[in-house]
Every structure is written in C-alpha cells, then in structure tokens.
Design a protein around this motif. Structure first.
Motif, PDB file in Angstrom:
ATOM      1  N   HIS A 120     -46.852   1.226  -7.241  1.00 42.30           N
ATOM      2  CA  HIS A 120     -48.197   1.761  -7.462  1.00 42.30           C
ATOM      3  C   HIS A 120     -49.065   0.502  -7.676  1.00 42.30           C
ATOM      4  O   HIS A 120     -50.121   0.311  -6.958  1.00 42.30           O
ATOM      5  CB  HIS A 120     -48.596   2.539  -8.386  1.00 42.30           C
ATOM      6  CG  HIS A 120     -47.951   3.670  -8.621  1.00 42.30           C
ATOM      7  ND1 HIS A 120     -46.646   4.146  -8.852  1.00 42.30           N
ATOM      8  CD2 HIS A 120     -48.134   5.164  -7.976  1.00 42.30           C
ATOM      9  CE1 HIS A 120     -46.105   5.186  -8.560  1.00 42.30           C
ATOM     10  NE2 HIS A 120     -47.095   5.904  -7.973  1.00 42.30           N
ATOM     11  N   SER A 121     -48.742  -0.696  -8.197  1.00 41.92           N
ATOM     12  CA  SER A 121     -49.580  -1.681  -8.651  1.00 41.92           C
ATOM     13  C   SER A 121     -49.826  -2.603  -7.248  1.00 41.92           C
ATOM     14  O   SER A 121     -50.932  -3.061  -7.064  1.00 41.92           O
ATOM     15  CB  SER A 121     -49.078  -2.495  -9.614  1.00 41.92           C
ATOM     16  OG  SER A 121     -49.875  -3.600 -10.110  1.00 41.92           O
ATOM     17  N   THR A 122     -48.640  -2.738  -6.729  1.00 45.93           N
ATOM     18  CA  THR A 122     -48.935  -3.326  -5.517  1.00 45.93           C
ATOM     19  C   THR A 122     -49.535  -3.044  -4.486  1.00 45.93           C
ATOM     20  O   THR A 122     -50.554  -3.541  -3.604  1.00 45.93           O
ATOM     21  CB  THR A 122     -47.473  -3.717  -4.833  1.00 45.93           C
ATOM     22  OG1 THR A 122     -46.636  -4.473  -5.930  1.00 45.93           O
ATOM     23  CG2 THR A 122     -47.494  -4.419  -3.483  1.00 45.93           C
ATOM     24  N   VAL A 123     -49.557  -1.450  -4.321  1.00 41.22           N
ATOM     25  CA  VAL A 123     -50.320  -0.874  -3.378  1.00 41.22           C
ATOM     26  C   VAL A 123     -51.997  -1.082  -3.776  1.00 41.22           C
ATOM     27  O   VAL A 123     -52.778  -1.221  -2.937  1.00 41.22           O
ATOM     28  CB  VAL A 123     -50.000   0.494  -3.029  1.00 41.22           C
ATOM     29  CG1 VAL A 123     -50.824   1.154  -2.007  1.00 41.22           C
ATOM     30  CG2 VAL A 123     -48.525   0.771  -2.570  1.00 41.22           C
ATOM     31  N   TYR A 124     -52.163  -0.617  -4.811  1.00 43.87           N
ATOM     32  CA  TYR A 124     -53.601  -0.752  -5.180  1.00 43.87           C
ATOM     33  C   TYR A 124     -54.144  -2.242  -5.304  1.00 43.87           C
ATOM     34  O   TYR A 124     -55.327  -2.283  -4.716  1.00 43.87           O
ATOM     35  CB  TYR A 124     -53.705  -0.447  -6.936  1.00 43.87           C
ATOM     36  CG  TYR A 124     -53.791   0.930  -7.195  1.00 43.87           C
ATOM     37  CD1 TYR A 124     -54.736   1.751  -6.529  1.00 43.87           C
ATOM     38  CD2 TYR A 124     -52.934   1.627  -8.058  1.00 43.87           C
ATOM     39  CE1 TYR A 124     -54.790   3.030  -6.855  1.00 43.87           C
ATOM     40  CE2 TYR A 124     -53.220   2.869  -8.271  1.00 43.87           C
ATOM     41  CZ  TYR A 124     -53.868   3.757  -7.727  1.00 43.87           C
ATOM     42  OH  TYR A 124     -54.158   5.002  -7.895  1.00 43.87           O
TER      43      TYR A 124
ATOM     44  N   GLY B 221     -57.743  -3.928  -3.768  1.00 41.66           N
ATOM     45  CA  GLY B 221     -57.895  -5.238  -4.309  1.00 41.66           C
ATOM     46  C   GLY B 221     -58.049  -5.225  -5.949  1.00 41.66           C
ATOM     47  O   GLY B 221     -58.470  -6.064  -6.554  1.00 41.66           O
ATOM     48  N   TYR B 222     -57.855  -3.886  -6.462  1.00 36.11           N
ATOM     49  CA  TYR B 222     -57.812  -3.981  -7.994  1.00 36.11           C
ATOM     50  C   TYR B 222     -56.865  -2.845  -8.456  1.00 36.11           C
ATOM     51  O   TYR B 222     -56.734  -1.761  -7.882  1.00 36.11           O
ATOM     52  CB  TYR B 222     -59.022  -3.373  -8.510  1.00 36.11           C
ATOM     53  CG  TYR B 222     -59.620  -3.137  -9.663  1.00 36.11           C
ATOM     54  CD1 TYR B 222     -59.925  -4.170 -10.715  1.00 36.11           C
ATOM     55  CD2 TYR B 222     -59.494  -1.700 -10.383  1.00 36.11           C
ATOM     56  CE1 TYR B 222     -60.173  -3.913 -12.118  1.00 36.11           C
ATOM     57  CE2 TYR B 222     -59.778  -1.437 -11.568  1.00 36.11           C
ATOM     58  CZ  TYR B 222     -60.106  -2.489 -12.367  1.00 36.11           C
ATOM     59  OH  TYR B 222     -60.394  -2.224 -13.563  1.00 36.11           O
ATOM     60  N   ASP B 223     -56.028  -3.134  -9.449  1.00 37.87           N
ATOM     61  CA  ASP B 223     -55.136  -2.189 -10.055  1.00 37.87           C
ATOM     62  C   ASP B 223     -55.799  -1.058 -11.177  1.00 37.87           C
ATOM     63  O   ASP B 223     -56.218  -1.547 -12.072  1.00 37.87           O
ATOM     64  CB  ASP B 223     -54.140  -2.775 -10.774  1.00 37.87           C
ATOM     65  CG  ASP B 223     -52.843  -1.911 -11.263  1.00 37.87           C
ATOM     66  OD1 ASP B 223     -53.138  -0.639 -11.169  1.00 37.87           O
ATOM     67  OD2 ASP B 223     -51.513  -2.431 -11.388  1.00 37.87           O
TER      68      ASP B 223
END
Length: 231
Positions: A179-183, A188-190
């Motif tokens: 999820h963090s990578t996709v965000y 451009g922001y988690d």
C-alpha cells in the motif's frame, strides 16, 4: 512564478483559513464562494489545482467537477467534504476528483495532499515515467504514451488516477506492491493504513475490467497490497 490555486468554499472561516495557509506556502490563491463562481473562474483563468468543497449553495462541488471534466478540464481537484462514508467518497471520485479530504482536517495534511497532486500533474503520470512501449497482460493492452487501455477490442474509459494505477500494476506484473509503495507512486504521499483511497480505486478498476469482459486480473494479497496476474 507561484502556482495558482482556486479555493471554493461557502464557509467564510474555512475559506479564509485556507487562503492564509496557502499564501504562506507561496501559492497564489483565488477564493470563491459558490459553484457558479467556481465554474466561471475555472473556465476563464488557468489554475494549477482546485480545492473545492462538496456542499456549496446552488451548484455543488460534485456538479462543478463533473462539468469541468466533461468540458475537458483536467486540472487536479482536491475535494473537501463533511461526508466520510464510502458511498460519499465514491461519489466524489466518480465526479472526477483526484483526491478527497474529510472535514475537519489538519492543514498540514491538506498541504501535503495538494503538493502530491501538483507533483503528479507536473510529471504527467503516476510514477513520473513516460514510455512509448505498449504494455500487455493477456488481452489487456495499456498504451502509456497515448494514456489509453483496452481489453481485447473494447477501450476502457479510465480517469487519470485509474489509468496511473493500472499502468503501475501492469508494469509490475506478478509483483505484489504494498500500500505504501502504491500511495507514494500514484499520489506522491502515503496516506496511511486507515485511508480508503486505494481500495476505492482498485474497486473501480475491477468493475471496469469486468464490464469489458475481462477475468480477474487485479488481485489482493491480504495485509500486503495488490498485484496483476495473467488469467
């Protein structure tokens, strides 16, 4: 030259607070109070981003966003809403908004989301990479240069964010993206584990692929993230 941001909110206190905060960050801010004025200014002047409240008198924020998108205006839109249920978030994204933020919100989060939208717009894509090479997963064809996608002979009608997400997943076929990578790559922001943005867009992609006759392509790896696999 400072980036131009239109702020539309009929609540004077919120509108003035946003104007002060954005101007302190170096933006040129144009405040408006209702949907009609929002449409008038957005059509007349060029903006780098629009911050639009959903609940405005006359023409509401959802209608404003739908009209601008129908007219071919792809200016990034951050929607502000007091409605936090999933159907309300979906309605905002369906209208063409790039992101939404529930009231009450922290100014720091709004500023972070706005910066993310502006970065995405400056890159022209979710991961900042453009390639003329078409991508294929089975009968799914994604053309990054033209920003178009097809399942077999049927074109998928995707929003900017939907296309960015599909391209990212297809480029990484078989790899589970957390999820963090996709965000980070798309927004451009988690936004953190509690955000529903990603799940909403994954649902959009699945429904549009299914409507075109595609089998299950986008898979959830519970507790980790998402991946695309050939059927």
């Amino acid at each position: 030259m400072p980036q131009r941001v239109l702020v539309a909110d009929d609540d004077r206190a919120i509108r003035e607070s946003l104007v002060r905060a954005l101007e302190l960050e170096g933006y040129h801010v144009v405040p408006v109070v209702d949907g009609i004025e929002t449409l008038t200014r957005a059509r007349r002047d060029a903006f780098d981003a629009l911050v639009i409240d959903v609940m405005m008198p006359g023409v509401d924020g959802l209608a404003v966003c739908r009209v601008l998108r129908a007219e071919g205006d792809h200016t990034p839109v951050l929607m502000l809403t007091a409605r936090v249920e999933t159907p309300d978030r979906v309605a905002g994204l369906d209208a063409g908004a790039d992101d939404y933020l529930a009231k009450p919100f922290e100014l720091d989060e709004l500023l972070a989301r706005l910066r993310a939208l502006l970065r995405r717009a400056s890159f022209g894509g979710g991961d900042g990479q453009e390639s003329g090479t078409a991508l294929r997963v089975g009968s799914l064809l994604v053309d990054p240069a033209a920003r178009r996608a097809w399942w077999a002979d049927e074109e998928l009608l995707l929003s900017k964010t939907e296309f960015d997400l599909l391209e990212l997943l297809v480029r990484n076929e078989g790899i589970v993206l957390d999820h963090s990578t996709v965000y980070q790559r798309i927004w451009g922001y988690d936004f953190g584990a509690d955000s529903k943005n990603l799940a909403v867009y994954i649902g959009y992609l699945r429904r549009k692929l299914a409507a075109a006759g595609a089998p299950s392509l986008v898979h959830t790896v519970r507790g980790v993230g998402y991946t695309v696999r050939r059927p």
